[in-house]
Write a protein that holds these residues in place. Sequence first.
Motif, PDB file in Angstrom:
ATOM      1  N   PRO A 114       0.830  -1.217   0.000  1.00  0.00           N
ATOM      2  CA  PRO A 114       0.000   0.000   0.000  1.00  0.00           C
ATOM      3  C   PRO A 114       0.863   1.265   0.000  1.00  0.00           C
ATOM      4  CG  PRO A 114      -0.784  -1.560   1.646  1.00  0.00           C
ATOM      5  CD  PRO A 114       0.521  -2.097   1.131  1.00  0.00           C
ATOM      6  N   GLY A 115       0.469   2.244  -0.810  1.00  0.00           N
ATOM      7  CA  GLY A 115       1.156   3.525  -0.841  1.00  0.00           C
ATOM      8  C   GLY A 115       2.529   3.519  -1.495  1.00  0.00           C
ATOM      9  N   SER A 116       2.878   2.464  -2.219  1.00  0.00           N
ATOM     10  CA  SER A 116       4.198   2.422  -2.852  1.00  0.00           C
ATOM     11  C   SER A 116       4.071   2.066  -4.335  1.00  0.00           C
ATOM     12  CB  SER A 116       5.110   1.421  -2.141  1.00  0.00           C
ATOM     13  OG  SER A 116       4.638   0.113  -2.339  1.00  0.00           O
ATOM     14  N   SER A 117       5.210   2.040  -5.002  1.00  0.00           N
ATOM     15  CA  SER A 117       5.275   1.679  -6.412  1.00  0.00           C
ATOM     16  C   SER A 117       6.309   0.587  -6.588  1.00  0.00           C
ATOM     17  CB  SER A 117       5.678   2.892  -7.256  1.00  0.00           C
ATOM     18  OG  SER A 117       4.742   3.916  -7.129  1.00  0.00           O
ATOM     19  N   TRP A 118       6.189  -0.161  -7.686  1.00  0.00           N
ATOM     20  CA  TRP A 118       7.155  -1.198  -7.971  1.00  0.00           C
ATOM     21  C   TRP A 118       7.325  -1.330  -9.476  1.00  0.00           C
ATOM     22  CZ3 TRP A 118      10.717  -3.428  -5.183  1.00  0.00           C
ATOM     23  CH2 TRP A 118      11.391  -4.540  -5.687  1.00  0.00           C
ATOM     24  N   THR A 119       8.567  -1.548  -9.909  1.00  0.00           N
ATOM     25  CA  THR A 119       8.882  -1.800 -11.306  1.00  0.00           C
ATOM     26  C   THR A 119       9.458  -3.197 -11.416  1.00  0.00           C
ATOM     27  OG1 THR A 119       9.375   0.526 -11.665  1.00  0.00           O
ATOM     28  CG2 THR A 119      10.219  -1.022 -13.297  1.00  0.00           C
ATOM     29  N   GLU A 120       8.930  -3.977 -12.343  1.00  0.00           N
ATOM     30  CA  GLU A 120       9.420  -5.336 -12.566  1.00  0.00           C
ATOM     31  C   GLU A 120       9.805  -5.476 -14.034  1.00  0.00           C
ATOM     32  OE1 GLU A 120      10.365  -9.105 -10.926  1.00  0.00           O
ATOM     33  OE2 GLU A 120       9.652  -7.313  -9.905  1.00  0.00           O
ATOM     34  N   TYR A 121      10.899  -6.223 -14.293  1.00  0.00           N
ATOM     35  CA  TYR A 121      11.415  -6.419 -15.641  1.00  0.00           C
ATOM     36  C   TYR A 121      11.330  -7.897 -16.022  1.00  0.00           C
ATOM     37  CZ  TYR A 121      13.564  -1.841 -14.965  1.00  0.00           C
ATOM     38  OH  TYR A 121      13.773  -0.506 -14.733  1.00  0.00           O
ATOM     39  N   GLY A 122      11.059  -8.161 -17.299  1.00  0.00           N
ATOM     40  CA  GLY A 122      11.155  -9.532 -17.788  1.00  0.00           C
ATOM     41  C   GLY A 122      12.612  -9.969 -17.733  1.00  0.00           C
ATOM     42  N   THR A 123      12.852 -11.245 -17.491  1.00  0.00           N
ATOM     43  CA  THR A 123      14.224 -11.739 -17.379  1.00  0.00           C
ATOM     44  C   THR A 123      14.810 -12.131 -18.732  1.00  0.00           C
ATOM     45  OG1 THR A 123      13.390 -13.949 -16.920  1.00  0.00           O
ATOM     46  CG2 THR A 123      13.903 -12.540 -15.014  1.00  0.00           C
ATOM     47  N   LYS A 124      13.947 -12.238 -19.751  1.00  0.00           N
ATOM     48  CA  LYS A 124      14.377 -12.509 -21.119  1.00  0.00           C
ATOM     49  C   LYS A 124      13.271 -12.010 -22.053  1.00  0.00           C
ATOM     50  CE  LYS A 124      12.573 -17.216 -21.086  1.00  0.00           C
ATOM     51  NZ  LYS A 124      12.884 -18.624 -21.282  1.00  0.00           N
ATOM     52  N   PRO A 125      13.525 -11.896 -23.356  1.00  0.00           N
ATOM     53  CA  PRO A 125      12.481 -11.416 -24.269  1.00  0.00           C
ATOM     54  C   PRO A 125      11.274 -12.360 -24.272  1.00  0.00           C
ATOM     55  CG  PRO A 125      14.622 -11.453 -25.363  1.00  0.00           C
ATOM     56  CD  PRO A 125      14.793 -12.152 -24.048  1.00  0.00           C
ATOM     57  N   TRP A 126      10.091 -11.766 -24.315  1.00  0.00           N
ATOM     58  CA  TRP A 126       8.856 -12.535 -24.343  1.00  0.00           C
ATOM     59  C   TRP A 126       8.395 -12.735 -25.776  1.00  0.00           C
ATOM     60  CZ3 TRP A 126       5.417  -9.978 -20.006  1.00  0.00           C
ATOM     61  CH2 TRP A 126       6.039 -10.167 -18.774  1.00  0.00           C
ATOM     62  N   ALA A 127       7.510 -13.706 -25.963  1.00  0.00           N
ATOM     63  CA  ALA A 127       6.950 -14.017 -27.275  1.00  0.00           C
ATOM     64  C   ALA A 127       6.022 -12.901 -27.748  1.00  0.00           C
ATOM     65  CB  ALA A 127       6.165 -15.328 -27.211  1.00  0.00           C
ATOM     66  N   THR A 128       5.866 -12.782 -29.046  1.00  0.00           N
ATOM     67  CA  THR A 128       4.931 -11.809 -29.609  1.00  0.00           C
ATOM     68  C   THR A 128       3.499 -12.239 -29.304  1.00  0.00           C
ATOM     69  OG1 THR A 128       4.880 -12.971 -31.721  1.00  0.00           O
ATOM     70  CG2 THR A 128       6.481 -11.178 -31.495  1.00  0.00           C
ATOM     71  N   GLY A 129       2.592 -11.305 -29.434  1.00  0.00           N
ATOM     72  CA  GLY A 129       1.174 -11.603 -29.233  1.00  0.00           C
ATOM     73  C   GLY A 129       0.604 -10.943 -27.993  1.00  0.00           C
ATOM     74  N   THR A 130      -0.621 -11.332 -27.681  1.00  0.00           N
ATOM     75  CA  THR A 130      -1.364 -10.743 -26.566  1.00  0.00           C
ATOM     76  C   THR A 130      -0.864 -11.265 -25.225  1.00  0.00           C
ATOM     77  OG1 THR A 130      -3.313 -10.560 -27.964  1.00  0.00           O
ATOM     78  CG2 THR A 130      -3.675 -10.427 -25.585  1.00  0.00           C
ATOM     79  N   HIS A 131      -0.741 -10.350 -24.278  1.00  0.00           N
ATOM     80  CA  HIS A 131      -0.405 -10.673 -22.890  1.00  0.00           C
ATOM     81  C   HIS A 131      -1.429  -9.959 -22.011  1.00  0.00           C
ATOM     82  CE1 HIS A 131       3.259 -11.831 -24.891  1.00  0.00           C
ATOM     83  NE2 HIS A 131       3.656 -12.440 -23.795  1.00  0.00           N
ATOM     84  N   TRP A 132      -1.702 -10.535 -20.863  1.00  0.00           N
ATOM     85  CA  TRP A 132      -2.726 -10.004 -19.955  1.00  0.00           C
ATOM     86  C   TRP A 132      -2.112  -9.636 -18.619  1.00  0.00           C
ATOM     87  CZ3 TRP A 132      -7.809  -9.019 -20.917  1.00  0.00           C
ATOM     88  CH2 TRP A 132      -8.301  -9.462 -22.150  1.00  0.00           C
ATOM     89  N   ILE A 133      -2.581  -8.518 -18.067  1.00  0.00           N
ATOM     90  CA  ILE A 133      -2.218  -8.112 -16.706  1.00  0.00           C
ATOM     91  C   ILE A 133      -3.467  -8.221 -15.859  1.00  0.00           C
ATOM     92  CG2 ILE A 133      -1.462  -6.207 -15.241  1.00  0.00           C
ATOM     93  CD1 ILE A 133       0.170  -5.211 -17.571  1.00  0.00           C
ATOM     94  N   SER A 134      -3.338  -8.898 -14.742  1.00  0.00           N
ATOM     95  CA  SER A 134      -4.431  -9.032 -13.782  1.00  0.00           C
ATOM     96  C   SER A 134      -3.929  -8.495 -12.448  1.00  0.00           C
ATOM     97  CB  SER A 134      -4.818 -10.504 -13.653  1.00  0.00           C
ATOM     98  OG  SER A 134      -5.731 -10.682 -12.605  1.00  0.00           O
ATOM     99  N   ILE A 135      -4.672  -7.563 -11.872  1.00  0.00           N
ATOM    100  CA  ILE A 135      -4.290  -6.983 -10.586  1.00  0.00           C
ATOM    101  C   ILE A 135      -5.446  -7.205  -9.618  1.00  0.00           C
ATOM    102  CG2 ILE A 135      -3.563  -4.898  -9.370  1.00  0.00           C
ATOM    103  CD1 ILE A 135      -2.529  -3.840 -12.054  1.00  0.00           C
ATOM    104  N   SER A 136      -5.118  -7.679  -8.421  1.00  0.00           N
ATOM    105  CA  SER A 136      -6.165  -7.971  -7.435  1.00  0.00           C
ATOM    106  C   SER A 136      -5.621  -7.768  -6.028  1.00  0.00           C
ATOM    107  CB  SER A 136      -6.644  -9.420  -7.601  1.00  0.00           C
ATOM    108  OG  SER A 136      -5.559 -10.314  -7.408  1.00  0.00           O
TER     109      SER A 136
END
Length: 158
Positions: A114-136
């Motif tokens: 709560p009250g903070s921010s976070w940045t996360e990086y992929g560890t290697k290149p991802w495949a092309t196409g649709t990706h989904w983000i779900s936050i809960s």
Amino acid sequence: MKKKSALLVGLSVLSLTAALTVASASPANNAMVPSENTTSSQGNEITPRGVMAVDNEIVNAPIAGSSYTKNFNIQANFGWVKVWVQNKSTETLTVRVTQSTLSGTQKMVYTVAPGSSWTEYGTKPWATGTHWISISTKNGGNMSGLLSVKLANTKEEL
């Protein structure tokens, strides 16, 4: 002589107008702007768009409600991914990124206090196409915050 001068002035004005139109149509830098209290596994250098091959796929999208989903598309040569979440609520947010569908292959999962921010990086290149983000949240509490996703050719460009 007056006709030639008028023609040259007219062409000069037309050229200047065209140059200004092209300059104003150039894309602005839509870089993610983390808050001052951002915690990150790496630095948050911001590079002007156009200097490197980047795509700011999602920029400061509002997060609200008891659950949140959003998709983004990775095009060829943009497989490096950076996901930034700012949590303005009193709940801990769980961020999950999957490939193809909401229940697809999990690419990333992390929490944001709560009250903070976070940045996360992929560890290697991802495949092309649709990706989904779900936050809960753990108990379905009300969320508030922002989400940004940046894609690039190389990890250094993020």
